[in-house]
Design a protein around this motif. Structure first.
Motif, PDB file in Angstrom:
ATOM      1  N   GLN B  46       0.843  -1.183   0.000  1.00 28.89           N
ATOM      2  CA  GLN B  46       0.000   0.000   0.000  1.00 28.89           C
ATOM      3  C   GLN B  46       0.873   1.225   0.000  1.00 28.89           C
ATOM      4  O   GLN B  46       1.940   1.252   0.584  1.00 28.89           O
ATOM      5  CB  GLN B  46      -0.854   0.049   1.259  1.00 28.89           C
ATOM      6  CG  GLN B  46      -2.110  -0.768   1.179  1.00 28.89           C
ATOM      7  CD  GLN B  46      -2.830  -0.663   2.489  1.00 28.89           C
ATOM      8  OE1 GLN B  46      -2.632  -1.484   3.362  1.00 28.89           O
ATOM      9  NE2 GLN B  46      -3.642   0.351   2.634  1.00 28.89           N
ATOM     10  N   SER B  54      -7.895   4.106   0.643  1.00 27.20           N
ATOM     11  CA  SER B  54      -7.286   3.963  -0.673  1.00 27.20           C
ATOM     12  C   SER B  54      -6.051   3.088  -0.556  1.00 27.20           C
ATOM     13  O   SER B  54      -4.969   3.554  -0.289  1.00 27.20           O
ATOM     14  CB  SER B  54      -6.922   5.331  -1.253  1.00 27.20           C
ATOM     15  OG  SER B  54      -5.891   5.921  -0.512  1.00 27.20           O
ATOM     16  N   LYS B  57      -2.015  -0.553  -4.650  1.00 21.81           N
ATOM     17  CA  LYS B  57      -0.853  -1.416  -4.794  1.00 21.81           C
ATOM     18  C   LYS B  57       0.072  -0.854  -5.864  1.00 21.81           C
ATOM     19  O   LYS B  57      -0.374  -0.294  -6.866  1.00 21.81           O
ATOM     20  CB  LYS B  57      -1.278  -2.829  -5.202  1.00 21.81           C
ATOM     21  CG  LYS B  57      -2.026  -3.597  -4.129  1.00 21.81           C
ATOM     22  CD  LYS B  57      -2.229  -5.036  -4.589  1.00 21.81           C
ATOM     23  CE  LYS B  57      -3.388  -5.683  -3.855  1.00 21.81           C
ATOM     24  NZ  LYS B  57      -3.653  -7.044  -4.340  1.00 21.81           N
TER      25      LYS B  57
ATOM     26  N   SER C 224     -10.280   8.771  -9.278  1.00 22.87           N
ATOM     27  CA  SER C 224     -10.976   7.597  -9.794  1.00 22.87           C
ATOM     28  C   SER C 224     -11.213   7.686 -11.294  1.00 22.87           C
ATOM     29  O   SER C 224     -11.255   6.687 -11.983  1.00 22.87           O
ATOM     30  CB  SER C 224     -12.313   7.432  -9.067  1.00 22.87           C
ATOM     31  OG  SER C 224     -13.058   8.630  -9.177  1.00 22.87           O
TER      32      SER C 224
ATOM     33  N   LYS D  82      -1.782   3.348 -14.589  1.00 22.54           N
ATOM     34  CA  LYS D  82      -2.840   2.936 -13.673  1.00 22.54           C
ATOM     35  C   LYS D  82      -3.542   1.726 -14.272  1.00 22.54           C
ATOM     36  O   LYS D  82      -3.994   1.763 -15.422  1.00 22.54           O
ATOM     37  CB  LYS D  82      -3.832   4.082 -13.477  1.00 22.54           C
ATOM     38  CG  LYS D  82      -4.764   3.888 -12.291  1.00 22.54           C
ATOM     39  CD  LYS D  82      -5.594   5.147 -12.037  1.00 22.54           C
ATOM     40  CE  LYS D  82      -6.406   5.012 -10.750  1.00 22.54           C
ATOM     41  NZ  LYS D  82      -7.119   6.270 -10.452  1.00 22.54           N
ATOM     42  N   LEU D  83      -3.618   0.668 -13.503  1.00 24.23           N
ATOM     43  CA  LEU D  83      -4.265  -0.545 -13.989  1.00 24.23           C
ATOM     44  C   LEU D  83      -5.771  -0.457 -13.764  1.00 24.23           C
ATOM     45  O   LEU D  83      -6.262   0.414 -13.038  1.00 24.23           O
ATOM     46  CB  LEU D  83      -3.692  -1.759 -13.250  1.00 24.23           C
ATOM     47  CG  LEU D  83      -2.163  -1.888 -13.317  1.00 24.23           C
ATOM     48  CD1 LEU D  83      -1.700  -3.072 -12.490  1.00 24.23           C
ATOM     49  CD2 LEU D  83      -1.703  -2.032 -14.760  1.00 24.23           C
ATOM     50  N   GLY D  84      -6.508  -1.351 -14.391  1.00 21.27           N
ATOM     51  CA  GLY D  84      -7.956  -1.373 -14.220  1.00 21.27           C
ATOM     52  C   GLY D  84      -8.372  -1.530 -12.769  1.00 21.27           C
ATOM     53  O   GLY D  84      -9.412  -1.023 -12.337  1.00 21.27           O
ATOM     54  N   SER D  85      -7.534  -2.190 -11.988  1.00 30.23           N
ATOM     55  CA  SER D  85      -7.835  -2.422 -10.575  1.00 30.23           C
ATOM     56  C   SER D  85      -7.650  -1.169  -9.728  1.00 30.23           C
ATOM     57  O   SER D  85      -7.971  -1.183  -8.546  1.00 30.23           O
ATOM     58  CB  SER D  85      -6.901  -3.510 -10.046  1.00 30.23           C
ATOM     59  OG  SER D  85      -5.551  -3.074 -10.183  1.00 30.23           O
ATOM     60  N   GLY D  86      -7.132  -0.106 -10.333  1.00 30.67           N
ATOM     61  CA  GLY D  86      -6.835   1.085  -9.558  1.00 30.67           C
ATOM     62  C   GLY D  86      -5.412   1.090  -9.036  1.00 30.67           C
ATOM     63  O   GLY D  86      -4.959   2.070  -8.449  1.00 30.67           O
ATOM     64  N   ASP D  87      -4.705  -0.006  -9.234  1.00 27.99           N
ATOM     65  CA  ASP D  87      -3.319  -0.085  -8.795  1.00 27.99           C
ATOM     66  C   ASP D  87      -2.403   0.522  -9.854  1.00 27.99           C
ATOM     67  O   ASP D  87      -2.842   0.915 -10.924  1.00 27.99           O
ATOM     68  CB  ASP D  87      -2.949  -1.546  -8.529  1.00 27.99           C
ATOM     69  CG  ASP D  87      -3.839  -2.151  -7.456  1.00 27.99           C
ATOM     70  OD1 ASP D  87      -4.207  -1.423  -6.517  1.00 27.99           O
ATOM     71  OD2 ASP D  87      -4.175  -3.338  -7.578  1.00 27.99           O
ATOM     72  N   ARG D  89       1.437   0.279 -11.986  1.00 28.24           N
ATOM     73  CA  ARG D  89       2.581  -0.514 -12.409  1.00 28.24           C
ATOM     74  C   ARG D  89       3.584   0.438 -13.043  1.00 28.24           C
ATOM     75  O   ARG D  89       3.200   1.373 -13.746  1.00 28.24           O
ATOM     76  CB  ARG D  89       2.139  -1.572 -13.428  1.00 28.24           C
ATOM     77  CG  ARG D  89       3.278  -2.293 -14.145  1.00 28.24           C
ATOM     78  CD  ARG D  89       2.783  -3.424 -15.011  1.00 28.24           C
ATOM     79  NE  ARG D  89       2.395  -4.569 -14.203  1.00 28.24           N
ATOM     80  CZ  ARG D  89       3.260  -5.492 -13.751  1.00 28.24           C
ATOM     81  NH1 ARG D  89       4.536  -5.409 -14.055  1.00 28.24           N
ATOM     82  NH2 ARG D  89       2.839  -6.487 -13.003  1.00 28.24           N
TER      83      ARG D  89
END
Lengths: 239, 239, 239, 239
Positions: B46, B54, B57, C224, D82-87, D89
């Motif tokens: 996190q 929020s 990752k 978001s 930003k990945l679809g999960s909100g994380d 990379r």
């Protein structure tokens, strides 16, 4: 007043200097406790207490359990005193606290019989610069400036294994008041000592208070207008 | 209760100590999983979840692709448990996760066949203190405390090249339940190992939870009035 | 204008280069003072002045008290100038300030007689890379670009003890205007030098302004919705 | 899709591997540019853009001016997608950018004739682990994956002085399209190289994106109620 403090600070160092291998450094630490200041904000063990009312303590010791005793290390941050100008001065230097407690059976340890030894910045410097064949020893008198001075003697010894495969870290505490004599020996592998060296190197600027020296630039919309020139940095060219 | 936990923690270490070269350290990590706590706040992976809602990752592995396999490393932060006092204690120590996955053709790699090995703080200490001619090996049993104990054996080996030009990092996983036997070997250059050493040295205090020990001074107008004296720092002089 | 500054910056370096062992580096530092910029935000000695109106100074010197003099070190952060684009450029490089002041009796020191020497980034690099048998010396002229150029000469010398057990750090200040000639010598143990090396290594990226290069990801509900693609990173592939 | 990306990533590496001494690493960096992602948040050169609308750039190069050319170094942070999960990379790995520009007269330098070389994480690892007698060389093709592949060849060489007193850092750029052939040589002292080594060691975890792995505990009144248990940390015990 600053000058006065400095003079006071060094007018009665004899008790220490006769007892300590690293008298200059441990002396500074201990004697600083005697300075009286009006406002003290302790940030030791506090994390992100920006709003002043949430003093969260964090426990994250690095612990080593061996046959006869266990050893753990964790940093204690310095305390700061607020000066009349609104600025801050380190009041009490931080330390890395070593805690030893004995084994009392097969993989059982007695936390109530623990003894502690607070490594000053300079003692940490000694530890992290030890070669694989080196040794060092520190002496503390926790009652140094009280009427019990000399009654409790602590010595911490770090001795390299002959084959360079690690160190013996041992603490001896002789307490003439309680008539006790405790001794702990914890063998530490090269890998464990590397963790201590790395973590202590990381922690050293923090216990010195130098982690406060981090650049902070203004951000956001309220910074769009030009700011007045600030010249806070005193330099050697100013004198 | 703290003392009780410590005693429990070390009353059944035999399975581990027979299997692990660095039993003290990996044991601590693994056994800590057995402690039950009421409130757990996982900060692993996190970033800046200050507002509590929020939990972003971050994926930032350091990856090395070689002829027969690929290797990537990334840190996993510790978990903290909230104590009744409102303070926090490290619940599960962080690790640096090594992931190996095989080449399945010309520059093709199969992520589904990956195997992982979680380096504890002490194992990281061993890796970052390796000389250019040194080697080390770690053993893990991921099912250690379950009914499947001993059924899966993992060993990670780091062996210096004879000419000092780098290391072979290899992972062997023998799984008696699935009847599989995986082995990955990744040659790592001196430059790549320097990246690992530097990044692991940076990450070590973070997986130990020591990055929490950062001084925080009060700021802003609400600090203009004198504050009460706080003396949170326990010292060796307090006992 | 940027190019102009660079040309100006190096069109009159002679006075420096004849006086300084590390002329390139100290020259950069000193000459940068001559650049005129419209907006200067000094973050030196400020901590977390995010709101722009609380410029808190922190005093956290590392001090060493010896028989004939005392020595303390503390970092001074760089100043930044705000460019027309809203971006920031380092205006004046930070330093690590060394302060010497003499003993005037048994454990008494006179702060009013102090002399300072500001170590540039490159001089810090020289100090932290010193071997246990090495020595180095730096020369500064604090009045270099004024009409008093050459009237004050400062030299800092770091000389290893013959037995490798530490260093002598000495400062000499010859002031032809005030007709003074000060000399301070402070013996520094290996442990104390290890503290300086570790703390200076920590501080070096901060006095260079590199601590600003820290990744900041957006957080919270306002993130978001998908963001437009930003490509701020110029690379060698762009030219 | 993740697996697909990995396969694509390594299906056409031939052009690189024939040209680069450290093909694995520079290849990763370069090829990552080919991945298409929907949302990219570049944090390169941004500082504290927490609110998403203030992308402040910071200029804090470390510059060395010598007789025939100047050299400056500054870090460029990675970009995150930003990945679809909100994380998030790491999308493009960060670099340390080296810029060379020639002297065009007595202490005059021509910024318009500059050439750049972007050191990858592994190339930084090579530089910071160089012994005082070592040398290394890197090759880049900035047009590698375009129709101009092979038309521009860059090589950076770091060669130790025979007496161990520093290094020659030289950049050669042969551009067959523009019919140009630039070569810069900057002698770097041991002290200057120590600054680079220390600053690059500091910057390496940042250009890798590992500075995101910092523990963040909840604070303040809104944390007084017990939180639900989060178990985000995947471990080797989960498989």
């Amino acid at each position: 007043m600053l000058k006065l403090s400095r003079l006071l600070l060094h007018s009665s160092r004899d008790p220490l200097s006769r007892k300590s291998l690293f008298g200059e450094a441990t002396g500074d630490f201990k004697l600083l406790r005697g300075i009286t200041t009006q406002t003290v904000m302790s940030s030791a063990m506090q994390s992100s207490a920006r709003d002043g009312n949430s003093a969260v303590k964090i426990f994250a010791p690095y612990s080593i359990y061996k046959g006869k005793a266990a050893l753990s290390a964790d940093p204690r941050l310095p305390t700061f005193s607020k000066l009349g100008s609104g600025d801050y001065r380190v009041e009490r230097r931080g330390v890395i606290m070593l805690t030893f407690w004995p084994a009392i059976g097969e993989r059982k340890y007695d936390w109530d019989k623990r003894q502690v030894f607070a490594l000053s910045a300079t003692e940490v410097g000694s530890l992290i610069s030890l070669g694989s064949k080196d040794s060092c020893e520190f002496f503390h008198d926790p009652s140094m400036l009280s009427s019990n001075a000399g009654q409790v003697r602590k010595s911490l010894s770090i001795k390299a294994h002959v084959d360079g495969s690690g160190y013996f870290i041992s603490l001896s505490v002789v307490n003439n008041i309680l008539k006790t004599n405790d001794r702990f020996v914890v063998p530490v592998t090269t890998a464990e000592f590397a963790v201590m060296r790395t973590a202590f190197t990381f922690a050293l600027p923090h216990i010195m208070g130098w982690d406060q020296f981090t650049n902070q630039l203004p951000h956001g919309a309220n910074q769009s207008s030009p700011k007045a020139v600030h010249e806070l940095q005193s330099s050697e060219w100013d004198r």
